[in-house]
Design a protein around this motif. Sequence first.
Motif, short mmCIF file in Angstrom:
data_model
loop_
_atom_site.label_atom_id
_atom_site.label_comp_id
_atom_site.label_asym_id
_atom_site.label_seq_id
_atom_site.Cartn_x
_atom_site.Cartn_y
_atom_site.Cartn_z
N UNK A 36 0.85 -1.19 0.00
CA UNK A 36 0.00 0.00 0.00
C UNK A 36 0.89 1.24 0.00
N UNK A 37 1.02 1.87 -1.16
CA UNK A 37 1.90 3.03 -1.29
C UNK A 37 1.13 4.33 -1.41
N UNK A 38 -0.19 4.24 -1.30
CA UNK A 38 -1.05 5.42 -1.31
C UNK A 38 -2.04 5.28 -0.17
N UNK A 39 -2.61 6.40 0.29
CA UNK A 39 -3.61 6.33 1.35
C UNK A 39 -2.99 6.37 2.74
N UNK A 40 -3.77 6.01 3.77
CA UNK A 40 -3.33 6.19 5.16
C UNK A 40 -2.14 5.34 5.57
N UNK A 41 -1.88 4.25 4.85
CA UNK A 41 -0.78 3.36 5.22
C UNK A 41 0.42 3.47 4.26
N UNK A 171 -11.81 2.87 20.18
CA UNK A 171 -11.86 3.73 18.98
C UNK A 171 -11.05 3.01 17.92
N UNK A 172 -11.70 2.59 16.84
CA UNK A 172 -11.02 1.76 15.85
C UNK A 172 -11.59 1.99 14.46
N UNK A 173 -10.76 1.73 13.47
CA UNK A 173 -11.21 1.82 12.08
C UNK A 173 -12.21 0.70 11.80
N UNK A 174 -13.10 0.98 10.89
CA UNK A 174 -14.26 0.12 10.65
C UNK A 174 -14.01 -0.85 9.48
N UNK A 228 -4.18 3.27 12.55
CA UNK A 228 -2.83 3.15 12.05
C UNK A 228 -2.43 4.29 11.14
N UNK A 229 -1.12 4.46 10.94
CA UNK A 229 -0.61 5.42 9.97
C UNK A 229 -1.12 6.83 10.19
N UNK A 230 -1.58 7.45 9.10
CA UNK A 230 -2.07 8.83 9.15
C UNK A 230 -3.29 8.96 10.04
N UNK A 252 -1.70 -2.70 17.46
CA UNK A 252 -0.33 -3.02 17.04
C UNK A 252 0.29 -1.94 16.17
N UNK A 253 -0.52 -1.31 15.29
CA UNK A 253 0.04 -0.30 14.39
C UNK A 253 -0.26 1.12 14.85
N UNK A 254 -0.81 1.26 16.07
CA UNK A 254 -1.14 2.59 16.56
C UNK A 254 0.10 3.32 17.07
N UNK A 255 1.04 2.58 17.66
CA UNK A 255 2.27 3.20 18.16
C UNK A 255 3.49 2.44 17.66
N UNK A 256 3.46 2.04 16.37
CA UNK A 256 4.66 1.43 15.80
C UNK A 256 5.53 2.54 15.22
N UNK A 257 6.63 2.18 14.56
CA UNK A 257 7.59 3.18 14.11
C UNK A 257 7.01 4.17 13.10
N UNK A 258 5.97 3.77 12.37
CA UNK A 258 5.38 4.70 11.39
C UNK A 258 4.62 5.82 12.09
N UNK A 259 4.29 5.64 13.39
CA UNK A 259 3.54 6.64 14.14
C UNK A 259 4.41 7.31 15.21
N UNK A 260 5.39 6.60 15.74
CA UNK A 260 6.20 7.14 16.84
C UNK A 260 7.02 8.36 16.43
#
Length: 416
Positions: A36-41, A171-174, A228-230, A252-260
């Motif tokens: 996924x190279x476009x969008x929130x991730x 609070x989570x994505x649907x 996750x991500x953006x 798991x992806x809420x505070x990984x390196x892409x967000x930290x």
Amino acid sequence: MRANRRTAWLLVVALLVSLAGSAQAQEVLKIGLLATLEGPFAAGGQDGMRGAELAVKQRGGMVAGKKIELVKASSDAKPDVAVNATRKLVEQDKVQIMVGPLSGSEGIAVKDYSKTQPTITFINGSSGAQGTTLVSPSPNFFRFNTEGAQWMVGLGRYAYETKGYKRMMVIAEDYSFPYSQVQGFMTEYCKVGGKVPSKAWVPLGAKDYSSVIARLPKDVDALLVVLGGADAVNFLTQYEQAGGDKPMVGGTITVDQTVLNFKGKRRDAILGTPTAGPMADSIDTPEWKKFVADYKASFKDGFPSPSLFAYLYYINMKATLEALDAVKGDLSDGHKKYRAALASLELKSPTGGTIKLDANRQAIGPTFITEVAKDEKGVFYNKVVSMVPNVNQYLGMSKADFDKQGLGSRDVPNCP
């Protein structure tokens, strides 16, 4: 007579050239790589590509005497886009093996597409929805990463018993992956006595979280945030601006390196935030240290430590290549030997453990419980506090009890 001899000689030469060309073509192994190279991730997808490329680089770009050619394609976390990109790689670019996709619902869609292409072997990228392998599995789709629900095993008990969070809001994505994450957390959290009086399901790629923030109940101890991500960055920024002060438990992806690497006052507030997953920045094994060192040396534009996506694409590509090596690149007979090698592979992970597949070609592996910490240089990372070994898709339950509960959804599990 001379004309006939000359014609015969030309035919022989043409045949030899043709055979040489075929042999040369066989020396190249085409592997499709979808992220996924476009969008929130998008940031995660870029790092996923780095992870896959690292696995290839560590072998010198060769496997079983054949040169590896990666044919890349992009998605945007939408299932139909992921399938269309995969279809192009398989049907037009003629890749022999597919690695990907990144996101949960993409994985389910690509798994379904794989059933229409029985001569191609599909290996996951990082997608983590339960249903990809637990519901109507495909005989030619393999996943060497554990999935979203498995990643959260142990975190519910930790949040309740260690952090003291007795009541929490979700609070989570649907879509499918967050459903899996919430199920992995709540199954255990509810069992030990936790209560979840409210859930907010938000669209993937949401920009405005003001309505969610406005209706956060005051009588909860913490928030379980599975974004996750953006999306995670947008929520953290807006929650900070609104003066939010509830502690969080992260997906798991809420505070990984892409967000930290997110900047803002709220960034310091996430110190101590617990989360869980199949890896952690502070794993102290020689294999992990080598993986991190190789990643940093290879990608100057990467993160301070490989993200979850880099790790997952790395292990799935590593499995792809190890099984190819085991069968000396033999993809004959509809990949029969190759798939047998994948199914029986015991993959040594950089985390120090061994990953095995179950009957559905789904990984069984460890889950790490972590908390966000800051090192002496001010770099944020996830510090290991405990580990749960050999987690399978039934989340510590018997198959009968898991089937009774059912797959994670908006309403499953429920402990109001």
